[in-house]
Design an enzyme around this catalytic site. Structure first.
Site, PDB file in Angstrom:
ATOM      1  N   ASP A  10      53.038  39.918 -18.885  1.00 34.96           N
ATOM      2  CA  ASP A  10      53.491  39.085 -17.773  1.00 34.96           C
ATOM      3  C   ASP A  10      53.862  40.007 -16.612  1.00 34.96           C
ATOM      4  OD1 ASP A  10      54.931  37.501 -16.027  1.00 34.96           O
ATOM      5  OD2 ASP A  10      56.284  36.696 -17.550  1.00 34.96           O
ATOM      6  N   ASN A  26      48.250  31.332  -2.643  1.00 31.05           N
ATOM      7  CA  ASN A  26      47.304  30.535  -1.862  1.00 31.05           C
ATOM      8  C   ASN A  26      47.716  30.624  -0.398  1.00 31.05           C
ATOM      9  OD1 ASN A  26      49.254  28.384  -1.354  1.00 31.05           O
ATOM     10  ND2 ASN A  26      49.003  27.928  -3.539  1.00 31.05           N
ATOM     11  N   GLY A  36      49.907  29.048 -12.108  1.00 32.43           N
ATOM     12  CA  GLY A  36      49.449  30.351 -12.577  1.00 32.43           C
ATOM     13  C   GLY A  36      50.443  31.461 -12.273  1.00 32.43           C
ATOM     14  N   ASP A  55      51.240  32.775  -9.499  1.00 37.27           N
ATOM     15  CA  ASP A  55      52.050  32.454  -8.316  1.00 37.27           C
ATOM     16  C   ASP A  55      53.322  31.716  -8.745  1.00 37.27           C
ATOM     17  OD1 ASP A  55      52.748  32.108  -5.660  1.00 37.27           O
ATOM     18  OD2 ASP A  55      51.191  30.629  -5.217  1.00 37.27           O
ATOM     19  N   SER A  65      41.977  35.724  -8.477  1.00 41.08           N
ATOM     20  CA  SER A  65      40.841  34.773  -8.416  1.00 41.08           C
ATOM     21  C   SER A  65      40.178  34.487  -9.770  1.00 41.08           C
ATOM     22  CB  SER A  65      39.755  35.205  -7.422  1.00 41.08           C
ATOM     23  OG  SER A  65      40.193  35.015  -6.095  1.00 41.08           O
ATOM     24  N   TYR A 111      41.020  29.846  -9.378  1.00 38.40           N
ATOM     25  CA  TYR A 111      40.020  30.048  -8.331  1.00 38.40           C
ATOM     26  C   TYR A 111      38.621  30.359  -8.865  1.00 38.40           C
ATOM     27  CZ  TYR A 111      43.288  29.559  -4.403  1.00 38.40           C
ATOM     28  OH  TYR A 111      44.177  29.067  -3.464  1.00 38.40           O
TER      29      TYR A 111
END
Ligand code: ADP
Length: 180
Positions: free
Chosen positions: A9, A23, A31, A33, A121, A125
């Site tokens: 983590d 984003n 996720g 973020d 990503s 994403y």
């Protein structure tokens, strides 16, 4: 410059900088973020809101990077970058390379010695893990080489790729070793 692979983590890493796969809104998401915002505390969202109010009224562009303090994290700073969203037709690898390059340049300008990246990503994403790994290694080695050529030392001497799953670690390891 050392490059290490770590399974785990990213919010637990005691490094100078952790990079957030944010984003454009900078106002949090799922996720990695979401995990970073939870671990850093509400001060991080407040700092992001302040960035939106001042320097970034239209949000952070894809491929760009911006720094905030790490607040309650062990890391001193969070560098937020916005990866290209394959599901939104953002398929240009240069945009993904830009995330890694701009984050490293910003970390360098902060004087950071250690930087931890997630697999930007490769989650929601929708990018292929291998392509993310190839782009990430290429960006870091290009960054290091540009300093070597100029004869200067980088402030950044450790880059970690902190990967949630053992499968992702395997992909990064294969790419590093140049295997199939
Ligand atoms: P993106 O929207 O850029 O794809 P995600 O957060 O959806 O970002 O996923 C990026 C990668 O981060 C994925 O491989 C996901 O498994 C991983 N990830 C999610 N949470 C964490 C965490 N706490 N630490 C490290 N990696 C994480």
């Amino acid at each position: 410059m050392r490059i290490e692979l770590v399974q785990g983590d990213i919010t637990t890493r005691a490094v100078d900088v952790i990079v957030n796969a944010a984003n454009s809104s900078l106002l949090g998401g799922g996720g990695v973020d979401g995990a970073i915002h939870r671990a850093a505390g509400p001060e991080l969202l407040a700092a992001c809101r302040e960035l939106r109010r001042t320097d970034l009224p239209d949000g952070l562009p894809v491929g760009a990077a911006v720094a905030t303090p790490g607040f309650r994290l062990p890391a001193r700073w969070v560098i937020h970058t916005v990866g290209p969203n394959r599901h939104a037709g953002q398929t240009d690898p240069a945009l993904l390379a830009s995330c890694f390059r701009e984050s490293l340049e910003l970390a360098e300008s902060l004087g950071a010695q250690s930087v931890a990246f997630p697999a930007v990503s490769a989650g929601v994403y929708g990018w292929d893990a291998r392509e993310v790994a190839e782009t990430a290694f290429d960006a870091v080695t290009t960054f290091a080489a540009s300093f070597e050529e100029s004869g200067e030392d980088t402030a950044v001497d450790l880059v970690e790729f902190v990967l949630f799953s053992s499968e992702m670690v395997d992909v990064f390891r294969q790419v590093r070793e140049g295997g199939p």
